[in-house]
Design an enzyme around this catalytic site. Structure first.
Site, short mmCIF file in Angstrom:
data_model
loop_
_atom_site.label_atom_id
_atom_site.label_comp_id
_atom_site.label_asym_id
_atom_site.label_seq_id
_atom_site.Cartn_x
_atom_site.Cartn_y
_atom_site.Cartn_z
N GLY A 36 35.94 7.11 25.88
CA GLY A 36 35.67 5.97 26.74
C GLY A 36 36.85 5.64 27.64
CE1 TYR A 144 26.18 14.50 20.13
CE2 TYR A 144 24.18 15.63 20.82
CZ TYR A 144 24.97 14.49 20.80
OH TYR A 144 24.54 13.36 21.43
CE LYS A 148 24.60 11.10 18.67
NZ LYS A 148 24.83 9.64 18.78
CG ASN A 173 20.15 16.73 29.49
OD1 ASN A 173 21.13 16.98 28.80
ND2 ASN A 173 19.06 17.49 29.51
CB VAL A 183 24.94 20.55 33.90
CG1 VAL A 183 23.89 19.52 34.31
CG2 VAL A 183 24.85 21.78 34.77
#
Length: 312
Positions: A36, A144, A148, A173, A183
């Protein structure tokens, strides 16, 4: 309402904080600033509209701040899908252990509701596209995604065991202003360094759904208000998709580079754990009354335009 936002100085988190402040919530942001940036919430801090605590959820000292909170928006996570293969233990700690620690702080201090941002990657390489929330089997193909899905399971268990309300959102996304990965970010920075040629991971034919961040936040808050029961899960995404080469063309166009050469690394995916085809079914959230009017191509163009303003 007194709301806590973990990861509130991050990309999606800071946009959520903007809206919570606008609707009059008292907001406490917890963020380690690992990914962040305080600049994302600086205006609210300087104006005294929010409280902020720099905190690592894997350490102690923040839990007592949950006293009196009514809802936790848990966005803090390690978001790097590509990098998760290199540091699986770290990803597990930051995404699963940290979530359990948030749930424990909620249980101890009587916080009744959690909103969790998950991901479309929990579905793995789904055979049903668009993919609905009840799709099975859930077979994540990245560390990942697995982290989750594990966090989702723990949240469900706490909701049913301790009488909490849990709202889980599986995102397509999500893109837009303040993003620092993905991307579009990758392409823009590559083109800034070399305006003549752009490397594209994979064959450029990967097709996925994209949604601008303002629409994502609006959908999330709408569904939080509309959902019933101890546990509810919703997909959030656009109703179409776009391929990687088309994204590259949009980014190049927004940067004023119509003649850039594309160079592909080859293969049907960009990296280990990449899902080459993804679109989420959004009928469930649509049934609550929310519908986006922004598709993947327009979302990409808006995000690319915002990023070009930031870096050029």
């Amino acid at each position: 309402m007194f709301s806590i936002v973990t990861g509130g100085a991050g990309f999606i988190g800071s946009h959520l904080v903007d809206t919570l402040v606008e609707q009059g919530d008292r907001v406490l942001v917890l963020d380690s600033l690992r990914t962040g940036d305080l600049a994302n919430i600086r205006g609210h801090l300087d104006a005294g509209r929010i409280d902020y605590l720099q905190a690592d959820l894997l350490e102690d000292g923040w839990q007592e701040r949950f006293e009196g909170a009514e809802r936790v928006y848990h966005l803090a996570a390690d978001p790097d899908v590509r990098g998760s293969a290199a540091t699986p233990a770290d990803v597990y700690e930051n995404n699963v252990t940290a979530t359990i620690r948030v749930l424990e702080a909620m249980r101890v201090h009587g916080v009744g509701e959690i909103v969790f941002t998950s991901t479309s990657t929990v579905y793995g390489e789904a055979s049903v596209i668009p993919t609905p929330e009840d799709y099975s089997p859930m077979e994540p193909i990245s560390v990942y995604a697995a982290s989750k899905l594990a966090a989702e399971a723990m949240i469900s268990s706490y909701a049913h065991t301790y009488g909490m309300k849990a709202r889980v959102f599986r995102f397509a996304n999500i893109i837009g202003e303040r993003s620092n990965h993905g991307v579009i970010w990758d392409f823009a920075h590559k083109l800034k360094e070399n305006p003549a040629e752009l490397e594209i991971l994979g064959d450029g034919k990967q097709i996925k759904s994209y949604l601008i961040v303002s629409e994502c936040v609006a959908a999330l808050l709408h569904a939080v208000r509309a959902a019933d029961g101890p546990f509810a899960c919703f997909n959030i995404g656009s109703e179409d998709w776009i391929d990687v080469t088309a994204i590259a063309r949009i980014v190049a166009d927004e940067m004023g580079l119509p003649d850039v050469r594309f160079r592909y690394t080859g293969g049907d995916r960009g990296w280990v754990g990449d899902v080459p085809r993804m679109q989420l079914a959004v009928e469930k959230i649509g049934a609550t009354g929310w519908h986006t009017t922004v598709g993947s191509e327009e979302s990409v163009r808006q995000a690319a335009r915002a990023l070009v303003r930031e870096i050029c």
